[in-house]
Design a protein around this motif. Sequence first.
Motif, PDB file in Angstrom:
ATOM      1  N   SER A   5      67.055  -7.391  85.619  1.00 20.36           N
ATOM      2  CA  SER A   5      66.940  -8.377  86.711  1.00 20.36           C
ATOM      3  C   SER A   5      68.278  -8.570  87.418  1.00 20.36           C
ATOM      4  CB  SER A   5      66.423  -9.708  86.155  1.00 20.36           C
ATOM      5  OG  SER A   5      67.413 -10.354  85.350  1.00 20.36           O
ATOM      6  N   LYS A   6      69.377  -8.466  86.687  1.00 22.96           N
ATOM      7  CA  LYS A   6      70.701  -8.562  87.324  1.00 22.96           C
ATOM      8  C   LYS A   6      70.920  -7.392  88.263  1.00 22.96           C
ATOM      9  CE  LYS A   6      72.714 -10.882  83.291  1.00 22.96           C
ATOM     10  NZ  LYS A   6      73.654 -10.762  82.156  1.00 22.96           N
ATOM     11  N   LEU A   7      70.497  -6.211  87.864  1.00 21.37           N
ATOM     12  CA  LEU A   7      70.667  -5.030  88.702  1.00 21.37           C
ATOM     13  C   LEU A   7      69.797  -5.116  89.960  1.00 21.37           C
ATOM     14  CD1 LEU A   7      70.731  -2.296  85.920  1.00 21.37           C
ATOM     15  CD2 LEU A   7      72.643  -2.972  87.379  1.00 21.37           C
ATOM     16  N   ILE A   8      68.589  -5.641  89.822  1.00 19.39           N
ATOM     17  CA  ILE A   8      67.691  -5.760  90.959  1.00 19.39           C
ATOM     18  C   ILE A   8      68.254  -6.717  92.006  1.00 19.39           C
ATOM     19  CG2 ILE A   8      65.427  -6.644  91.666  1.00 19.39           C
ATOM     20  CD1 ILE A   8      64.343  -5.590  88.989  1.00 19.39           C
ATOM     21  N   ARG A   9      68.968  -7.740  91.547  1.00 18.73           N
ATOM     22  CA  ARG A   9      69.514  -8.732  92.473  1.00 18.73           C
ATOM     23  C   ARG A   9      70.740  -8.240  93.243  1.00 18.73           C
ATOM     24  NH1 ARG A   9      68.524 -12.379  88.078  1.00 18.73           N
ATOM     25  NH2 ARG A   9      70.755 -12.411  87.564  1.00 18.73           N
ATOM     26  N   GLN A  10      71.276  -7.067  92.867  1.00 21.93           N
ATOM     27  CA  GLN A  10      72.485  -6.565  93.519  1.00 21.93           C
ATOM     28  C   GLN A  10      72.157  -6.034  94.912  1.00 21.93           C
ATOM     29  OE1 GLN A  10      75.528  -7.156  92.052  1.00 21.93           O
ATOM     30  NE2 GLN A  10      74.052  -8.242  90.763  1.00 21.93           N
ATOM     31  N   PRO A  11      73.032  -6.291  95.896  1.00 23.25           N
ATOM     32  CA  PRO A  11      72.803  -5.787  97.253  1.00 23.25           C
ATOM     33  C   PRO A  11      72.950  -4.269  97.302  1.00 23.25           C
ATOM     34  CG  PRO A  11      74.983  -6.769  97.085  1.00 23.25           C
ATOM     35  CD  PRO A  11      74.288  -7.076  95.802  1.00 23.25           C
ATOM     36  N   GLY A  12      72.282  -3.643  98.254  1.00 23.35           N
ATOM     37  CA  GLY A  12      72.407  -2.201  98.479  1.00 23.35           C
ATOM     38  C   GLY A  12      71.655  -1.391  97.501  1.00 23.35           C
TER      39      GLY A  12
END
Length: 305
Positions: free
Chosen positions: A298-305
């Motif tokens: 979920s942290k990775l999904i929230r990252q821009p780009g």
Amino acid sequence: MFAPERRRVPLSMRTGVAFPGFPDTRAAFAWCDREADNLIRATGQAARLGMDDLAWQLAAASGEYYYLRNRCPDLLQIHRLAAASSRNAGGVADGWILNNLGLACQEVGLLEEALEHCAAAASANRREGDRFGEGIALNNLGLTYLELHRWEDAETTVGEALRVFREIGSEWGIAHALRNLGRVELGRGRWSEATEILEKAADLHLAIGNRAVQGWALYESGLGQASAGAWDAAVGRFEQSLAVHEEAGDRLAAAMTLDGLGGALQALGRHDEALHRWEQALVVFDALGHPRAAEVRSKLIRQPG
């Protein structure tokens, strides 16, 4: 090998039996990883055959491995198999296995049962005059209070364990009790006190050669620094912890540290580095089937780009 300063299980060995030698901790972990299931089966077989000394000694001697590898269901299983044998064997056996049962129950969330085993272990060890075992039981009892968020009980009980270990001159016990006092302070949100104690614990674990637990103390110090917003200090501690866990070949501990490191890097605006560390952590969590994988994903999904 896993706890150099801890007392050894009094093994009843037959003459002429060859035991494997290990050049370092990584090699010892690798052997135990291969034989972990066989150790459980052998303990159960020994108990069924009435080979009480062998059953409880196998469980006790392998307990540190299962704990450090975070294989706590296995830790619980092997000690349940050995429980009756330890009572039959008498002497230090009963207190030893009760100690480990208490820790195992605490780790898998059976907290009320853990309280019972740890209290019984403390009493059994006092009866035997086993001060070291009493200290371990008090330490494990304090850990259970910690999990229950009973902070005062945890501090008092771990403090009693620390006093016992200091009286008998056990650096291993002192190092573990200090780490647990630091964890109590973390639970209370007293970040400065927690990191100070955890740094002392990490240094002492390093001094006695207990690298695996040194890595955990550094990780927890990093959590304290991060909670206080001291992000640069947190990155430093997490990187130190990661190096220790990778040296020991402990993939789960390394992944947890990578997750913490990613968060600290993200807070410093070092987004690409944070992303890389979280990706590394996710690979391990997915491979191990660990529930923390969903959180990291979920942290990775929230990252821009």
